[in-house]
Enzyme design. Structure first.
Site, short mmCIF file in Angstrom:
data_model
loop_
_atom_site.label_atom_id
_atom_site.label_comp_id
_atom_site.label_asym_id
_atom_site.label_seq_id
_atom_site.Cartn_x
_atom_site.Cartn_y
_atom_site.Cartn_z
N GLY A 174 0.97 -1.12 -0.04
CA GLY A 174 -0.07 -0.03 -0.07
C GLY A 174 0.89 1.28 -0.08
N GLY A 196 0.20 4.62 0.09
CA GLY A 196 -0.58 5.65 0.65
C GLY A 196 0.26 6.34 1.89
N VAL A 231 -0.13 -8.25 -4.12
CA VAL A 231 0.21 -9.49 -3.27
C VAL A 231 -0.92 -10.44 -3.40
CG1 VAL A 231 0.83 -10.45 -0.96
CG2 VAL A 231 1.55 -8.14 -1.71
N GLY A 246 -5.26 0.87 4.12
CA GLY A 246 -6.45 1.94 4.12
C GLY A 246 -6.86 1.46 5.80
N ALA A 292 -6.96 13.87 11.67
CA ALA A 292 -7.20 14.30 13.05
C ALA A 292 -7.83 15.78 13.16
CB ALA A 292 -5.70 14.13 13.90
N HIS A 337 11.23 37.49 3.63
CA HIS A 337 12.31 36.98 2.82
C HIS A 337 13.57 36.46 3.53
CE1 HIS A 337 14.76 36.11 -0.81
NE2 HIS A 337 15.68 37.18 -0.35
P1 FAD Z 1 -9.44 7.88 17.00
O1 FAD Z 1 -8.06 8.66 17.30
O2 FAD Z 1 -9.43 6.41 16.21
O3 FAD Z 1 -9.81 7.39 18.53
C1 FAD Z 1 -10.86 6.75 18.96
C2 FAD Z 1 -10.88 6.20 20.20
O4 FAD Z 1 -12.13 5.54 20.56
C3 FAD Z 1 -9.70 5.26 20.64
O5 FAD Z 1 -8.97 5.53 21.58
C4 FAD Z 1 -10.60 3.94 20.80
O6 FAD Z 1 -9.79 2.88 21.39
C5 FAD Z 1 -11.76 4.41 21.13
N1 FAD Z 1 -12.85 3.42 21.02
C6 FAD Z 1 -13.28 2.57 20.28
N2 FAD Z 1 -14.31 2.03 20.41
C7 FAD Z 1 -14.58 2.29 21.81
C8 FAD Z 1 -15.79 1.95 22.63
N3 FAD Z 1 -16.48 1.10 22.37
N4 FAD Z 1 -15.77 2.60 23.83
C9 FAD Z 1 -15.11 3.32 24.14
N5 FAD Z 1 -13.95 3.67 23.42
C10 FAD Z 1 -13.73 3.19 22.13
N6 FAD Z 1 -4.17 12.16 10.93
C11 FAD Z 1 -3.50 13.54 10.78
O7 FAD Z 1 -4.45 14.43 10.71
N7 FAD Z 1 -2.26 13.65 10.65
C12 FAD Z 1 -1.28 12.73 11.01
O8 FAD Z 1 -0.19 12.95 10.76
C13 FAD Z 1 -1.83 11.44 10.88
N8 FAD Z 1 -0.99 10.44 11.08
C14 FAD Z 1 -1.43 9.24 11.21
C15 FAD Z 1 -0.42 7.90 11.37
C16 FAD Z 1 -0.73 6.60 11.65
C17 FAD Z 1 0.18 5.59 11.57
C18 FAD Z 1 -2.15 6.60 11.64
C19 FAD Z 1 -2.87 5.15 11.84
C20 FAD Z 1 -3.29 7.60 11.49
C21 FAD Z 1 -2.76 8.85 11.18
N9 FAD Z 1 -3.50 9.79 11.34
C22 FAD Z 1 -3.15 11.24 11.03
C23 FAD Z 1 -4.92 9.69 11.13
C24 FAD Z 1 -5.67 10.13 12.65
O9 FAD Z 1 -4.96 9.18 13.66
C25 FAD Z 1 -7.16 9.78 12.63
O10 FAD Z 1 -7.67 10.36 11.65
C26 FAD Z 1 -7.81 10.26 14.03
O11 FAD Z 1 -7.07 9.73 15.03
C27 FAD Z 1 -9.06 10.06 14.25
O12 FAD Z 1 -9.70 10.50 15.39
P2 FAD Z 1 -10.83 10.18 16.14
O13 FAD Z 1 -11.15 10.93 17.16
O14 FAD Z 1 -11.83 9.96 15.01
O15 FAD Z 1 -10.52 8.43 16.24
P1 NAD Z 2 -4.40 5.04 2.11
O1 NAD Z 2 -5.82 5.04 1.91
O2 NAD Z 2 -3.62 6.24 2.39
O3 NAD Z 2 -3.46 4.03 1.28
C1 NAD Z 2 -3.86 2.66 1.09
C2 NAD Z 2 -3.08 2.41 -0.19
O4 NAD Z 2 -2.86 0.91 -0.37
C3 NAD Z 2 -3.71 3.08 -1.60
O5 NAD Z 2 -2.70 3.39 -2.38
C4 NAD Z 2 -4.31 1.59 -2.26
O6 NAD Z 2 -4.37 1.79 -3.45
C5 NAD Z 2 -3.38 0.88 -1.57
N1 NAD Z 2 -3.74 -0.87 -1.70
C6 NAD Z 2 -5.05 -0.94 -1.31
N2 NAD Z 2 -5.10 -2.43 -1.21
C7 NAD Z 2 -3.73 -2.93 -1.72
C8 NAD Z 2 -3.45 -4.17 -2.22
N3 NAD Z 2 -3.87 -5.43 -1.94
N4 NAD Z 2 -2.17 -4.16 -2.57
C9 NAD Z 2 -1.38 -3.04 -2.85
N5 NAD Z 2 -1.93 -1.86 -2.49
C10 NAD Z 2 -3.24 -1.88 -2.02
O7 NAD Z 2 -4.40 4.17 3.60
P2 NAD Z 2 -3.15 4.01 4.63
O8 NAD Z 2 -2.09 4.40 4.21
O9 NAD Z 2 -3.38 2.81 5.37
O10 NAD Z 2 -3.71 5.17 5.77
C11 NAD Z 2 -5.19 5.13 6.13
C12 NAD Z 2 -5.57 6.56 6.65
O11 NAD Z 2 -5.07 7.19 7.63
C13 NAD Z 2 -5.25 7.37 5.40
O12 NAD Z 2 -6.25 7.68 4.44
C14 NAD Z 2 -5.38 8.93 6.17
O13 NAD Z 2 -6.92 9.24 6.22
C15 NAD Z 2 -5.05 8.54 7.53
N6 NAD Z 2 -3.34 8.90 7.73
C16 NAD Z 2 -3.09 10.13 7.61
C17 NAD Z 2 -1.69 10.43 7.83
C18 NAD Z 2 -1.50 11.96 7.72
O14 NAD Z 2 -2.30 12.84 7.68
N7 NAD Z 2 -0.20 12.39 7.52
C19 NAD Z 2 -0.90 9.41 7.88
C20 NAD Z 2 -1.21 8.34 8.25
C21 NAD Z 2 -2.64 7.89 8.03
#
Ligand code: FAD
Ligand code: NAD
Length: 479
Positions: free
Chosen positions: A183, A185, A240, A274, A323, A447
């Site tokens: 992936g 992304g 894959v 994703g 976020a 600048h």
């Molecule tokens: P979450 O942050 O997913 O929080 C949900 C919470 O609800 C969790 O703590 C979960 O345990 C809890 N929960 C679930 N079910 C229950 C339940 N039944 N009862 C009580 N609690 C529960 N976004 C950015 O904008 N910038 C970034 O740089 C960025 N980097 C990322 C990097 C990675 C590796 C990943 C995985 C994501 C990244 N994201 C980034 C995406 C970002 O983390 C999410 O968009 C954001 O966390 C969503 O916020 P949320 O509050 O909707 O949910």
């Molecule tokens: P993504 O949607 O960004 O990327 C997933 C990628 O996997 C896509 O390019 C898709 O075409 C590819 N893919 C799907 N199935 C595949 C397969 N079978 N084989 C090969 N490629 C395949 O998803 P992500 O990277 O998992 O991140 C999830 C989400 O978390 C993002 O969409 C974003 O909203 C959030 N996120 C945000 C940040 C940030 O803001 N900097 C950082 C990390 C994650």
């Protein structure tokens, strides 16, 4: 099991960047709030296993890369010695500092924080499973902020410490010699960047024809060029089809257009294909809340679900899963519950891929305009003409504006280059304020800074750029 009925004005389910700001603002607006999350402190995916740990590691990667690049300027450092335990501890300390801080902020606001998992019993009640057993909580209003989890490769993955997702990848178990990232992304490229800088030979397999599908190709091109120099291999139009555990790693079988060998062995495989909304196991079937075919909870612009007293925000309520989008939605929901007449109606939600170089965009993209047949003009300013980029030895960048041809209003901004994520906020403000290219051209930028590239794009649009020569006709391509 004890089942005492307690009550709250606002129950917030999930303590991520959607849930905790919603809870904090609701408390600040005078409401009684209960916040439920499985962790000891608020933070959610973003703090514990997302945005923050990944950005700490990306910072470390940047330092390594810059130290290597310094040899171009006559400064040579030795190869880095990586103390993986110390790096992990530092990353964890960044997370702990913030999550502990949020715990304190929650206490100051007299929010009742329950470490547990909530499930709807009906439209007015939650059952909360915590360490002490179960408790019932009745609410006047509830905000669902349960976020999302990594999507899996159905039928292909199995339990193995050599198969990682974003959570286990960020735990930094070791620096493997080789890693396949499935992936191309956000997560794949950000974590690929980290592991490559630490010394892993990273291969990426992406099922579509390009990295970061959906993002403007001219921006992705600049990133792809650099990634080709730091990654071992980028396989596009490829996927894959089989994975097997062997003594020395995971044997992967590929299918597609871009493969050297259809079977390869990797120490680790990281799956980043994703994320899926956490709308299951919430007892939503006991409420009027509806979900769409992808599992996202259906909401209106006030973040209200099909039940007027239940709101949903953040990843569980739809794309983009970011976020800052979750936070803004959370604040809207809290205000609506407090009786304010507000709605979530942004003109521009910024997105940043924190790779090296970064890609950032907001508002209308060129790709989207083409897809929707919307007439726009594009202005581009290449960073080769930016003196600041030259001083950083990072001329690999482009700033572009997507402009309404009639009104010259800025509809979108896209940037690729070092620090693009810090620059994009100006684009958001321009779009939210309805600025046109002349407004941006006439705003004096300091600048030498990379922020000048936004002003210079506006100058380029008007055929008035000092640092590039292009006639107005050529610059403002008609789309
Ligand atoms: P979450 O942050 O997913 O929080 C949900 C919470 O609800 C969790 O703590 C979960 O345990 C809890 N929960 C679930 N079910 C229950 C339940 N039944 N009862 C009580 N609690 C529960 N976004 C950015 O904008 N910038 C970034 O740089 C960025 N980097 C990322 C990097 C990675 C590796 C990943 C995985 C994501 C990244 N994201 C980034 C995406 C970002 O983390 C999410 O968009 C954001 O966390 C969503 O916020 P949320 O509050 O909707 O949910
Ligand atoms: P993504 O949607 O960004 O990327 C997933 C990628 O996997 C896509 O390019 C898709 O075409 C590819 N893919 C799907 N199935 C595949 C397969 N079978 N084989 C090969 N490629 C395949 O998803 P992500 O990277 O998992 O991140 C999830 C989400 O978390 C993002 O969409 C974003 O909203 C959030 N996120 C945000 C940040 C940030 O803001 N900097 C950082 C990390 C994650």
């Amino acid at each position: 099991m004890s089942e005492k009925l307690k009550s709250t004005q606002v129950a917030v389910i999930g303590g991520g960047p959607g849930g905790y700001p919603a809870a904090f603002l609701a408390a600040d607006l005078g409401l009684g709030v209960t916040l439920v999350d499985p962790e000891a402190n608020p933070g959610g995916v973003c703090l514990y296993r997302g945005c923050i740990p990944s950005k700490a590691l990306l910072h470390a990667a940047k330092v390594i890369t810059e130290a290597q690049q310094a040899s171009n300027w006559g400064i040579k450092f030795n190869e880095p010695e990586i103390d993986i335990d110390k790096l992990r501890d530092w990353k964890d300390s960044v997370v702990n500092k913030f999550t502990n801080g949020l715990g304190q902020l929650s206490k100051y606001r007299k929010i009742k924080y329950i470490q547990g998992r909530a499930k709807f019993v009906d439209n007015k009640k939650l059952k909360i499973q915590n360490q002490g057993g179960e408790e019932l909580l009745s609410f006047e209003n509830a905000i669902i902020a349960t976020g999302s989890r990594p999507a899996e490769l159905t039928n292909l993955t199995f339990d193995s410490s050599n198969i990682l997702n974003s959570t286990s990848g960020l735990e930094l178990p070791e620096v493997p010699k080789t890693m396949l990232i499935v992936g191309g992304g956000y997560i794949g490229l950000e974590l690929g960047n980290v592991y490559a800088a630490l010394g892993t030979k990273v291969s990426v397999v992406e099922t579509t024809s390009g990295l970061m599908p959906g993002v403007d190709r001219d921006l992705v091109l600049v990133l792809s060029k650099r990634l080709k120099t730091i990654f071992e291999e980028i396989m596009l139009n490829t996927t894959v089809i089989d994975m097997k555990e062997e003594k020395s790693g995971i044997r992967v079988n590929f299918e597609g257009a871009d493969i050297n060998s259809d079977k390869q062995l990797f120490d680790k495989v990281l799956i980043s294909v994703g994320r899926k909304p956490n709308s299951e196991n919430l007892g939503l079937e006991n409420t009027d809340v509806e979900i769409d075919k992808w599992g996202f909870i259906k909401v209106d612009e006030q973040k209200r679900t099909s039940n007027p007293n239940i709101f949903a925000i953040g990843d569980v309520a739809g794309e983009p899963m970011l976020a800052h989008k979750a936070t803004h939605e959370g604040r809207v929901a809290a205000e609506v519950i407090a009786g304010h007449n507000v709605a979530f109606e942004p003109r521009a939600i910024p997105a940043v891929v924190f790779t090296d170089p970064e890609i950032a965009w907001c508002g209308l993209t060129e790709t989207q305009a083409k897809k929707e047949n919307q007439q726009v003009k594009i202005a581009r300013f290449p960073w080769g003409a930016s003196s600041r980029a030259s001083t950083l030895d990072r001329n690999d960048g482009v700033t572009k504006l997507v402009v309404d041809p009639e009104t010259e209003q800025i509809l979108g901004v896209g940037i690729v280059g070092s620090g693009a994520g810090e620059l994009i906020a100006e684009g958001v403000l321009a779009i939210e304020m309805g600025a046109n290219v002349t407004d941006v051209r006439l705003s004096i930028h300091p600048h030498p800074t990379l922020s000048e590239t936004i002003m210079e794009s506006a100058e380029a649009f008007l055929g008035l750029s000092t640092h590039i020569y292009r006639s107005k006709k050529r610059t403002a391509e008609k789309r």
